[in-house]
Design an enzyme around this catalytic site. Sequence first.
Site, PDB file in Angstrom:
ATOM      1  N   ASP A  67       0.856  -1.153   0.040  1.00 43.30           N
ATOM      2  CA  ASP A  67      -0.058  -0.056  -0.089  1.00 43.30           C
ATOM      3  C   ASP A  67       0.841   1.245   0.023  1.00 43.30           C
ATOM      4  O   ASP A  67       1.579   1.469   0.961  1.00 43.30           O
ATOM      5  CB  ASP A  67      -0.799  -0.073   1.119  1.00 43.30           C
ATOM      6  CG  ASP A  67      -1.798   1.295   1.398  1.00 43.30           C
ATOM      7  OD1 ASP A  67      -1.662   2.094   0.553  1.00 43.30           O
ATOM      8  OD2 ASP A  67      -2.669   1.305   2.102  1.00 43.30           O
ATOM      9  N   HIS A  74      -4.670  11.415  14.290  1.00 36.42           N
ATOM     10  CA  HIS A  74      -5.594  11.371  13.114  1.00 36.42           C
ATOM     11  C   HIS A  74      -7.035  10.564  13.684  1.00 36.42           C
ATOM     12  O   HIS A  74      -8.045  10.358  12.884  1.00 36.42           O
ATOM     13  CB  HIS A  74      -5.208  10.793  11.994  1.00 36.42           C
ATOM     14  CG  HIS A  74      -4.076  11.605  11.118  1.00 36.42           C
ATOM     15  ND1 HIS A  74      -4.386  12.842  10.827  1.00 36.42           N
ATOM     16  CD2 HIS A  74      -2.764  11.208  11.127  1.00 36.42           C
ATOM     17  CE1 HIS A  74      -3.000  13.196  10.373  1.00 36.42           C
ATOM     18  NE2 HIS A  74      -2.099  12.492  10.294  1.00 36.42           N
ATOM     19  N   ASP A 128       3.456  18.260  14.133  1.00 42.42           N
ATOM     20  CA  ASP A 128       3.592  17.354  13.005  1.00 42.42           C
ATOM     21  C   ASP A 128       2.965  18.044  11.796  1.00 42.42           C
ATOM     22  O   ASP A 128       2.332  18.844  11.765  1.00 42.42           O
ATOM     23  CB  ASP A 128       2.452  16.095  13.362  1.00 42.42           C
ATOM     24  CG  ASP A 128       2.668  14.835  12.236  1.00 42.42           C
ATOM     25  OD1 ASP A 128       3.178  13.943  12.464  1.00 42.42           O
ATOM     26  OD2 ASP A 128       1.977  15.034  11.192  1.00 42.42           O
ATOM     27  N   HIS A 165       0.919  17.012   9.237  1.00 40.09           N
ATOM     28  CA  HIS A 165      -0.274  16.665   9.052  1.00 40.09           C
ATOM     29  C   HIS A 165      -1.356  17.069  10.208  1.00 40.09           C
ATOM     30  O   HIS A 165      -1.092  17.381  11.456  1.00 40.09           O
ATOM     31  CB  HIS A 165      -0.630  15.033   8.720  1.00 40.09           C
ATOM     32  CG  HIS A 165       0.144  14.615   7.973  1.00 40.09           C
ATOM     33  ND1 HIS A 165       1.466  14.081   8.426  1.00 40.09           N
ATOM     34  CD2 HIS A 165       0.012  14.229   6.494  1.00 40.09           C
ATOM     35  CE1 HIS A 165       2.014  13.499   7.260  1.00 40.09           C
ATOM     36  NE2 HIS A 165       0.882  13.702   6.132  1.00 40.09           N
ATOM     37  N   ASP A 207       7.626  14.905  10.808  1.00 42.72           N
ATOM     38  CA  ASP A 207       7.777  14.994   9.191  1.00 42.72           C
ATOM     39  C   ASP A 207       7.412  16.290   9.012  1.00 42.72           C
ATOM     40  O   ASP A 207       7.566  16.605   7.679  1.00 42.72           O
ATOM     41  CB  ASP A 207       6.337  13.932   8.645  1.00 42.72           C
ATOM     42  CG  ASP A 207       5.021  14.281   9.699  1.00 42.72           C
ATOM     43  OD1 ASP A 207       5.073  15.174  10.457  1.00 42.72           O
ATOM     44  OD2 ASP A 207       4.210  13.431   9.608  1.00 42.72           O
ATOM     45  N   TYR A 260       9.254  10.385   8.950  1.00 42.57           N
ATOM     46  CA  TYR A 260       9.423   9.231   8.056  1.00 42.57           C
ATOM     47  C   TYR A 260      10.715   9.476   7.334  1.00 42.57           C
ATOM     48  O   TYR A 260      11.008   8.267   6.426  1.00 42.57           O
ATOM     49  CB  TYR A 260       8.195   9.295   6.974  1.00 42.57           C
ATOM     50  CG  TYR A 260       6.807   9.193   7.623  1.00 42.57           C
ATOM     51  CD1 TYR A 260       6.559   7.888   8.361  1.00 42.57           C
ATOM     52  CD2 TYR A 260       6.118  10.261   7.826  1.00 42.57           C
ATOM     53  CE1 TYR A 260       5.265   8.006   9.207  1.00 42.57           C
ATOM     54  CE2 TYR A 260       5.090  10.435   8.629  1.00 42.57           C
ATOM     55  CZ  TYR A 260       4.746   9.375   9.299  1.00 42.57           C
ATOM     56  OH  TYR A 260       3.572   9.321  10.075  1.00 42.57           O
TER      57      TYR A 260
HETATM   58  C1  Q6M Z   1      -0.301   9.220   3.094  1.00 42.18           C
HETATM   59  C2  Q6M Z   1      -0.671   9.837   1.537  1.00 42.18           C
HETATM   60  C3  Q6M Z   1       0.601   9.441   0.611  1.00 42.18           C
HETATM   61  C4  Q6M Z   1       0.863  10.720  11.912  1.00 42.18           C
HETATM   62  C5  Q6M Z   1       0.958  11.185  10.648  1.00 42.18           C
HETATM   63  C6  Q6M Z   1       0.265  10.186   9.711  1.00 42.18           C
HETATM   64  C7  Q6M Z   1       0.185  10.838   8.278  1.00 42.18           C
HETATM   65  C8  Q6M Z   1      -0.752   9.818   7.343  1.00 42.18           C
HETATM   66  C9  Q6M Z   1      -0.391  10.245   6.041  1.00 42.18           C
HETATM   67  C10 Q6M Z   1      -1.098   9.233   5.075  1.00 42.18           C
HETATM   68  N1  Q6M Z   1      -1.270   9.915   3.822  1.00 42.18           N
HETATM   69  N2  Q6M Z   1       1.112  10.711   0.048  1.00 42.18           N
HETATM   70  O1  Q6M Z   1       0.249  12.418  10.787  1.00 42.18           O
HETATM   71  O2  Q6M Z   1       2.356  11.444  10.420  1.00 42.18           O
HETATM   72 ZN    ZN Z   2       2.243  13.401  10.170  1.00 39.27          ZN
END
Ligand code: Q6M
Ligand code: ZN
Length: 647
Positions: free
Chosen positions: A20, A135, A172, A174, A265, A305
């Site tokens: 994935d 999330h 973070d 996100h 990240d 990451y």
């Molecule tokens: C991935 C899309 C690929 C903890 C966190 C998790 C982030 C999940 C992102 C999923 N999307 N481009 O906020 O780092």
């Molecule tokens: Zn994140």
Amino acid sequence: MGTALIYDEEMTKYKLLWVDPACKFEVPERLTVSHGALVESGLADRCVSVPVREATDAEILLVHSAEYLEAVKTTPSMSLEDLMEFTLQYGDVYFHPNIYHCAKLAIGASLQLVDSVMTGKVRNGMALVRPPGHHSMHSAASGFCIFNNVAIAARYAQQRHGAKRVLIVDWDIHHGQGVQYCFEDDPSVLYFSWHRFEHQKFWPQLKESDFDTVGKEKGAGFNINVPWNKVGMQNSDYLSVFFHILLPVAYEFCPDLVLVSAGFDSAIGDPEGEMRATPDIFAHLTHLLMNLAEGKVCAVLEGGYNLTSLPQSVCQTVHTLLGDPAPCPANLDAPCKSALESLQCVRSVHRTYWSCLRHAADLPTSCSTKHINTAEGADQEPTEESSQEIFWPPPMKRVFPPTRTAVVLPDDVACPDGCKRWSLLEHPDPQLCLSALVDKMVKNEICNGLVLVPDVSVAMICLAQHAVAALNKRLLVVCVGDGMVPIQGTEDGKTLVVHFSRKESEEQRGKHFITVHLTKGCGDASGFIQAVLSLLLPLGYEYDPGLVLLVQKPDSGVCDSMWRQLTGLLQGLAQGHMLVVMQEDERKHIGPTCSSLLGIAAPSLGQLHSLLPEDVEALERLRRRLTPDWKLLQTTVAEEPRGREEL
Ligand code: Q6M
Ligand code: ZN
């Protein structure tokens, strides 16, 4: 008072079992490299290691529904196919037979951290956990997150430890929409998040991640979203948001506990974030939070990451939690246009809720943050530039001077615990004695110091002279209290003077002499702290001095907790090299000053009264006047003809 480190290898024991692309970066090595770096650098040994535990059902139910919990409980015994199918009902997340166990440990680790900090066993700490949490929602997993570690920790701190106000800082990259939903209508939890947004093109592509989602009902104003509409944000963009949004609001909010959704990240090299802030910025972000809530800061890992910048950033954070001075925030650029646009939007929509933002500018006229949309081209492939490997120098090794705090005190005053008396006997000439002390600080043999002198004005003159000669960097002089300041800022840029005073007695003397007037003088904590956060700190960070001279004039009127806040915050500059100068008879300030110099968190200022409108206005005016010279003071997009950058 130590720093807790909470980690258990068990949380590395789950991984993605199928292909994935959305989940491929969320790997067990994220934890092993982070913990490994803490061990190798000796940081882990300096922390108090606290064991993890499993969260109880009741704790999970503080935030999640019973139905969801029961559903997750069935995953450990599922076949691979069942797991894949179960996963499909959620977005960008995966399940594994051991993830439920790890998710309970991740909550448990966060709660152990909260317990350790709230009971005073340690001052602060960090939990290294997988899966992340921010999330996950009431009844849903999302974005690698199963349960909402930090949201549960906030509720737990309130219920178990009586914390009234909790600040959640989500750095973070996100948006922690799960945290936002959880506390949307709750004024007792202030949620701050910055996040890659790109006009809603970036995951999780929610319109409620934008700046105009501010919370509901009683919670209006207690949800602060800072959307990043471009990638490539840098240190100065992050710091600007701290200076001009988060810190002023956080001090006004006056939390009892600070929880950090510490995702890395947002650092350079990260394939998800694609930002350009360097790992050492996390030393400063951490430092700037450490005088809130009497230092009760709990950092809980979220994302991150890039397996190089992640451990570097984790180490920077833990270094700082341990009290080590931060590296110099060198070469800060001006914040970029897109960042300023976001800054202006956020300040504008929040000005009705926070007195510190009362005079924020209107929304930008052509609010470009709102227009571009979405539906197509959502979640693009990484751009060509972003898929190239990015390099950055590893953070400077932090060398801690053998002496943290040296003091020069009258003979009849005892040396405070933990400080080292800098003896006058070896230097019978008092001026030579002080100069020698400055030399030791310049050579990094002493970190900081306090000197009591018969006459601060005389001492200020000779110390400043000597420091400028001894340093090959710049000198920042911060002077607190009414009356004349007997030194000049210099046009060669070697000395910058910032003077806080009540009276309009002094003129601005050029770019390098700045007077900050406060209607009620330095005794007014509301006005003073705002001036420190949104004027002094940006000036100081942009100026990047090699030494800070902090002078308290006699009868400055500054209260104890304010003085300790100032002393604490300024240690983010010049690798903590700061010399505090006070008049000989100000003995009651010795103890508090030394405790700040030793790195003990300042007491909270209490819930501040509303800022005097005339002060907010005066500060805004001063800031606007200074912005042509000092880029970190900008809070709006310059309303000028389109510049080159856009052609
Ligand atoms: C991935 C899309 C690929 C903890 C966190 C998790 C982030 C999940 C992102 C999923 N999307 N481009 O906020 O780092
Ligand atoms: Zn994140």
